[in-house]
Design a protein around this motif. Structure first.
Motif, PDB file in Angstrom:
ATOM      1  N   VAL A 180      26.182  -0.392  33.948  1.00 45.62           N
ATOM      2  CA  VAL A 180      25.853  -1.526  33.484  1.00 45.62           C
ATOM      3  C   VAL A 180      26.812  -2.372  32.894  1.00 45.62           C
ATOM      4  O   VAL A 180      26.646  -1.748  31.851  1.00 45.62           O
ATOM      5  CB  VAL A 180      24.186  -2.139  34.228  1.00 45.62           C
ATOM      6  N   SER A 181      26.887  -3.746  32.639  1.00 48.26           N
ATOM      7  CA  SER A 181      27.353  -3.776  31.700  1.00 48.26           C
ATOM      8  C   SER A 181      26.152  -4.119  30.806  1.00 48.26           C
ATOM      9  O   SER A 181      24.681  -4.370  31.209  1.00 48.26           O
ATOM     10  CB  SER A 181      27.837  -5.762  32.021  1.00 48.26           C
ATOM     11  N   PRO A 182      26.460  -3.564  29.158  1.00 47.48           N
ATOM     12  CA  PRO A 182      25.619  -3.688  28.385  1.00 47.48           C
ATOM     13  C   PRO A 182      25.482  -5.067  27.986  1.00 47.48           C
ATOM     14  O   PRO A 182      26.008  -5.841  26.434  1.00 47.48           O
ATOM     15  CB  PRO A 182      26.136  -2.865  27.178  1.00 47.48           C
TER      16      PRO A 182
ATOM     17  N   VAL B 237      34.599   0.650  23.611  1.00 49.75           N
ATOM     18  CA  VAL B 237      34.248  -0.596  23.162  1.00 49.75           C
ATOM     19  C   VAL B 237      34.928  -1.393  24.269  1.00 49.75           C
ATOM     20  O   VAL B 237      35.777  -1.969  23.901  1.00 49.75           O
ATOM     21  CB  VAL B 237      34.336  -0.620  21.661  1.00 49.75           C
ATOM     22  N   GLU B 238      33.664  -2.879  25.127  1.00 47.92           N
ATOM     23  CA  GLU B 238      34.266  -3.219  25.950  1.00 47.92           C
ATOM     24  C   GLU B 238      35.313  -4.247  24.788  1.00 47.92           C
ATOM     25  O   GLU B 238      33.828  -5.334  23.817  1.00 47.92           O
ATOM     26  CB  GLU B 238      34.041  -4.715  27.173  1.00 47.92           C
ATOM     27  N   TRP B 239      36.446  -5.562  25.299  1.00 55.24           N
ATOM     28  CA  TRP B 239      36.161  -6.279  24.065  1.00 55.24           C
ATOM     29  C   TRP B 239      36.557  -5.848  22.732  1.00 55.24           C
ATOM     30  O   TRP B 239      36.430  -6.792  21.334  1.00 55.24           O
ATOM     31  CB  TRP B 239      35.632  -7.386  23.749  1.00 55.24           C
TER      32      TRP B 239
ATOM     33  N   LYS C 226      37.002  -3.980  32.766  1.00 56.99           N
ATOM     34  CA  LYS C 226      36.471  -3.359  31.801  1.00 56.99           C
ATOM     35  C   LYS C 226      35.313  -2.546  32.182  1.00 56.99           C
ATOM     36  O   LYS C 226      35.499  -1.224  32.385  1.00 56.99           O
ATOM     37  CB  LYS C 226      36.484  -3.798  29.975  1.00 56.99           C
ATOM     38  N   THR C 227      34.560  -3.085  32.536  1.00 59.50           N
ATOM     39  CA  THR C 227      32.672  -2.362  33.035  1.00 59.50           C
ATOM     40  C   THR C 227      33.361  -1.409  33.802  1.00 59.50           C
ATOM     41  O   THR C 227      32.827   0.059  34.131  1.00 59.50           O
ATOM     42  CB  THR C 227      31.668  -3.545  33.185  1.00 59.50           C
ATOM     43  N   GLN C 228      33.733  -2.063  35.344  1.00 60.22           N
ATOM     44  CA  GLN C 228      34.489  -1.151  36.270  1.00 60.22           C
ATOM     45  C   GLN C 228      34.939   0.209  35.528  1.00 60.22           C
ATOM     46  O   GLN C 228      34.604   1.097  36.216  1.00 60.22           O
ATOM     47  CB  GLN C 228      35.472  -1.584  36.952  1.00 60.22           C
TER      48      GLN C 228
ATOM     49  N   LEU D  79      29.564  -0.029  24.655  1.00 56.44           N
ATOM     50  CA  LEU D  79      29.167  -1.224  23.725  1.00 56.44           C
ATOM     51  C   LEU D  79      30.086  -2.898  24.440  1.00 56.44           C
ATOM     52  O   LEU D  79      31.254  -2.290  24.318  1.00 56.44           O
ATOM     53  CB  LEU D  79      28.813  -1.277  22.431  1.00 56.44           C
ATOM     54  N   ASP D  80      29.538  -3.265  24.090  1.00 55.44           N
ATOM     55  CA  ASP D  80      30.463  -4.889  24.615  1.00 55.44           C
ATOM     56  C   ASP D  80      30.799  -5.469  23.510  1.00 55.44           C
ATOM     57  O   ASP D  80      29.219  -5.825  22.532  1.00 55.44           O
ATOM     58  CB  ASP D  80      30.030  -5.807  25.799  1.00 55.44           C
ATOM     59  N   ALA D  81      31.776  -5.910  22.531  1.00 56.79           N
ATOM     60  CA  ALA D  81      31.768  -6.733  21.393  1.00 56.79           C
ATOM     61  C   ALA D  81      31.746  -8.370  21.727  1.00 56.79           C
ATOM     62  O   ALA D  81      31.319  -8.876  20.547  1.00 56.79           O
ATOM     63  CB  ALA D  81      33.113  -6.454  20.811  1.00 56.79           C
ATOM     64  N   TYR D  82      31.781  -8.568  23.090  1.00 60.57           N
ATOM     65  CA  TYR D  82      31.533  -9.726  22.807  1.00 60.57           C
ATOM     66  C   TYR D  82      30.324 -10.866  23.109  1.00 60.57           C
ATOM     67  O   TYR D  82      30.082 -11.880  23.032  1.00 60.57           O
ATOM     68  CB  TYR D  82      32.504  -9.460  24.896  1.00 60.57           C
ATOM     69  N   ARG D  83      30.050  -9.078  24.021  1.00 64.12           N
ATOM     70  CA  ARG D  83      27.954 -10.219  24.088  1.00 64.12           C
ATOM     71  C   ARG D  83      27.461 -10.274  22.384  1.00 64.12           C
ATOM     72  O   ARG D  83      26.616 -10.615  22.029  1.00 64.12           O
ATOM     73  CB  ARG D  83      27.267  -8.564  25.193  1.00 64.12           C
ATOM     74  N   LEU D  84      27.853  -9.291  21.760  1.00 64.23           N
ATOM     75  CA  LEU D  84      27.252  -9.459  20.296  1.00 64.23           C
ATOM     76  C   LEU D  84      28.151 -10.409  19.942  1.00 64.23           C
ATOM     77  O   LEU D  84      29.855 -11.033  20.092  1.00 64.23           O
ATOM     78  CB  LEU D  84      27.599  -7.465  19.977  1.00 64.23           C
TER      79      LEU D  84
END
Ligand SMILES: Nc1ncnc2c1ncn2[C@@H]1O[C@H](COP(=O)(O)OP(=O)(O)OP(=O)(O)O)[C@@H](O)[C@H]1O
Ligand SMILES: [Mg+2]
Length: 179
Positions: free
Chosen positions: A62-64, A110-112, A42-44, A81-86
């Motif tokens: 880079v990955s947020p 938005v990842e995840w 996803k980040t790629q 944004l990355d919902a997994y890290r939130l």
């Protein structure tokens, strides 16, 4: 949604090139839901989106992970944004995702996104990435309108025809249209 189509990626560079095609077709106000397991790319893919939006190559994507939202300036502003890290939808809302989505000169990726159902509008693009081998990923994209869907499909077919996966080298990617 006018339908999905699939794409086989055989390397990180190939996923980048796929994202770059999508990035070229993004319009202000678009949102993208990026779905797929850890390490599916996803980040790629977002690195490619940034390139397709004309974000300068010296602004590395880079990955947020620690900073909860990253912004990149290209032809449009890219909010990543990355919902997994939130923690979940509340965290996205308190970060101001509604304002980001309302930015007519911005694009929200938005990842995840499946972890925060209902936060992205139903008109969001979706890209699902699935492991299909160590370097192989199956990407499924749905484009919100049929006109752009046809254009994206045409460009992806041209990418495939330009030498296929092995024709997409990192040298090509780093020159590309990242200016
Ligand atoms: N075809 C491919 N496309 C994308 N990445 C690939 C591919 N083949 C191997 N990889 C590797 O898989 C990893 C993908 O990492 P990436 O951070 O993009 O995944 P992610 O989906 O964002 O993960 P996370 O859910 O942890 O945020 C990288 O190490 C990349 O080099
Ligand atoms: Mg990621």
């Amino acid at each position: 949604v006018s339908g999905d189509f699939r794409w086989q990626s055989t390397s990180p560079d190939h996923t980048f090139a796929f994202g770059r095609v999508l990035g070229r077709h993004l319009c202000g106000g678009d949102a993208l839901a990026l779905l797929g397991e850890l390490g599916s790319g996803k980040t790629q893919l977002v690195k490619g989106l940034a390139a397709g939006l004309g974000v300068a190559a010296d602004e590395p994507v880079v990955s947020p992970t620690f900073v909860l939202v990253r912004e990149y300036i290209g032809r449009l502003r890219l909010y990543h944004l990355d919902a997994y890290r939130l923690g979940g939808a509340d965290d996205l809302l308190s970060l101001g995702i509604d304002e980001m989505l309302a930015d007519s000169a911005g694009v929200v990726a938005v990842e995840w996104a499946d972890r925060v159902p209902g936060v992205l509008p139903p008109t969001a693009w979706t890209v699902e990435l699935n492991h299909a081998g160590e370097q192989r990923r199956e990407l499924t994209v749905s484009v919100p309108d049929s006109q752009r869907r046809a254009a994206v499909q045409r460009d992806l077919e041209a990418l495939r025809g330009s030498g296929g996966p092995n024709g997409v080298s990192s040298a090509t990617d780093s020159q590309g249209d990242r200016s």
